[in-house]
Design a protein around this motif. Structure first.
Motif, PDB file in Angstrom:
ATOM      1  N   TYR A 114      -1.433  -3.016   0.087  1.00 53.91           N
ATOM      2  CA  TYR A 114      -0.680  -2.896   1.336  1.00 53.91           C
ATOM      3  C   TYR A 114       0.537  -3.809   1.349  1.00 53.91           C
ATOM      4  O   TYR A 114       1.327  -3.786   2.297  1.00 53.91           O
ATOM      5  CB  TYR A 114      -1.594  -3.227   2.519  1.00 53.91           C
ATOM      6  N   VAL A 115       0.696  -4.610   0.292  1.00 55.45           N
ATOM      7  CA  VAL A 115       1.831  -5.549   0.233  1.00 55.45           C
ATOM      8  C   VAL A 115       3.179  -4.845   0.367  1.00 55.45           C
ATOM      9  O   VAL A 115       4.031  -5.266   1.151  1.00 55.45           O
ATOM     10  CB  VAL A 115       1.767  -6.389  -1.062  1.00 55.45           C
ATOM     11  N   PRO A 116       3.435  -3.745  -0.403  1.00 55.57           N
ATOM     12  CA  PRO A 116       4.750  -3.093  -0.229  1.00 55.57           C
ATOM     13  C   PRO A 116       4.957  -2.531   1.164  1.00 55.57           C
ATOM     14  O   PRO A 116       6.095  -2.475   1.646  1.00 55.57           O
ATOM     15  CB  PRO A 116       4.737  -1.980  -1.291  1.00 55.57           C
TER      16      PRO A 116
ATOM     17  N   GLY B  42      15.485 -12.931   7.531  1.00 51.18           N
ATOM     18  CA  GLY B  42      14.651 -12.940   6.343  1.00 51.18           C
ATOM     19  C   GLY B  42      15.220 -12.061   5.244  1.00 51.18           C
ATOM     20  O   GLY B  42      16.365 -11.619   5.299  1.00 51.18           O
ATOM     21  N   MET B  43      14.390 -11.788   4.229  1.00 53.40           N
ATOM     22  CA  MET B  43      14.861 -11.006   3.098  1.00 53.40           C
ATOM     23  C   MET B  43      15.067  -9.540   3.486  1.00 53.40           C
ATOM     24  O   MET B  43      15.901  -8.849   2.893  1.00 53.40           O
ATOM     25  CB  MET B  43      13.863 -11.106   1.938  1.00 53.40           C
ATOM     26  N   GLY B  44      14.314  -9.039   4.456  1.00 52.36           N
ATOM     27  CA  GLY B  44      14.505  -7.672   4.911  1.00 52.36           C
ATOM     28  C   GLY B  44      15.882  -7.463   5.513  1.00 52.36           C
ATOM     29  O   GLY B  44      16.548  -6.459   5.239  1.00 52.36           O
TER      30      GLY B  44
ATOM     31  N   PHE C 167       6.132  -5.438   3.303  1.00 49.09           N
ATOM     32  CA  PHE C 167       7.533  -5.771   3.048  1.00 49.09           C
ATOM     33  C   PHE C 167       8.450  -4.682   3.585  1.00 49.09           C
ATOM     34  O   PHE C 167       9.537  -4.978   4.102  1.00 49.09           O
ATOM     35  CB  PHE C 167       7.767  -5.978   1.548  1.00 49.09           C
ATOM     36  N   GLY C 168       8.041  -3.420   3.442  1.00 46.69           N
ATOM     37  CA  GLY C 168       8.846  -2.335   3.985  1.00 46.69           C
ATOM     38  C   GLY C 168       8.948  -2.405   5.497  1.00 46.69           C
ATOM     39  O   GLY C 168      10.020  -2.191   6.079  1.00 46.69           O
TER      40      GLY C 168
END
Length: 319
Positions: free
Chosen positions: A249-251, A268-270, A254-255
């Motif tokens: 579920y990590v991606p 943040g990075m997003g 992040f998505g």
């Protein structure tokens, strides 16, 4: 010994996947319109300038040699330079990644703390009105786009009720982020909503499966109470598939962070990825893709390791 061999095989598999990811990112970098030189120097660059840049950066060498140099740079932490910000991509990610990790970890913790007991409670009250209601709400939450859900929360809790700010905490450091906990509430809730919907369903199904096992009937026949069996035996066994699913579920986290950070202006990075996409800043985009891909592989590896610790019967290497 068997567990050690299992972990070594999984580690080697993870390294192989990361190597494949670097090959894909390398190919994407060289598939840019006009090549990396054109993307960096801009459309007004002359042929002589492009040739000089390619020679200086080693882009006129053969692709295998360029790939080896690319790996060397990656090992040294060099992900290139941002076209628009004129700053090292690794530096930009170093600044933004911790804040994204804070958001995703908090969302995951909130999601699990709600989903696990909720799924068990649904299993205990299977086919009751409460089970049907929660199942319906789970499907609605899962099918609702993250951006739309975030907008609803903003309108409800910032415009109507005025409980929370509409903008996430600002600042370059984690201390500045944590200095405004109220600003984290809506981004975390938005990121955790779909996770609650998904993992409560997994926990419900896993609990129902374990409740039908022979060891449960044996424990009940031995005089153990219903809740003693549920929390001492069923709970741990039911967590195994949930733990395994968490790594994959990590991606998704992040998505979701990409959308949440853009919606709440969370630095943040997003949000970095979103801004780079708007300006076609390819080194930043590919650097973020590489980091997220590696995080996905590491998350999958950790999930398998934890699953092996929780349930030593796991022997197959995941593909």
């Amino acid at each position: 010994m068997e567990t050690l061999l299992y972990l070594v095989r999984r580690l080697l598999q993870a390294l192989a996947v990361i190597l494949i990811v670097t090959i894909v990112v390398f190919c994407l970098l060289h598939a840019l319109p006009g090549g990396p030189a054109r993307g960096i120097l801009g459309p007004q660059a002359t042929a002589q300038q492009i040739a000089a840049f390619n020679h200086e950066q080693g882009l006129d060498r053969s692709l295998p040699v360029q790939y080896v140099l690319y790996l060397r740079d990656l090992v040294q932490g060099d992900l290139g330079t941002s076209y628009t910000l004129n700053e090292a991509v690794s530096r930009l990610i170093e600044q933004r990644l911790p804040k994204t990790l804070v958001l995703t970890v908090l969302s995951a913790l909130v999601g699990l703390l709600l989903a696990v007991p909720l799924g068990m409670w649904q299993a205990v009250r299977r086919n009751k009105p409460a089970d049907y209601v929660i199942t319906t709400l789970s499907f609605v939450a899962y099918s609702t786009p993250v951006y739309f859900l975030g907008l609803i929360l903003v309108m409800l809790f910032t415009q109507a009720l005025r409980w929370f700010p509409s903008q996430a905490p600002q600042g370059d450091t984690l201390a500045q982020v944590f200095a405004d906990p109220a600003g984290l509430v809506l981004p975390v809730v938005t990121g955790a909503a779909s996770m609650v919907a998904v993992f409560s369903r997994y926990m419900r199904a896993s609990t129902l499966e374990n409740l039908s096992e022979d060891y449960v009937r044996t424990a009940r026949a031995g005089g153990a109470g219903r809740y003693a069996v549920l929390f001492r035996h069923v709970f741990r066994n039911s967590l195994t598939p949930v733990v395994a699913m968490l790594g994959y579920y990590v991606p998704v986290l992040f998505g979701g962070a990409l959308v949440v950070e853009q919606l709440f202006n969370y630095p943040g990075m997003g949000l970095l990825f979103w801004s780079a996409a708007q300006s076609s800043d390819y080194p930043v985009l590919l650097g973020c893709v590489l980091v997220i891909s590696v995080a996905t592989v590491v998350g999958s590896l950790l999930a398998d390791v934890v699953q092996r610790v929780v349930d030593p019967r796991v022997k197959e290497v995941r593909v």
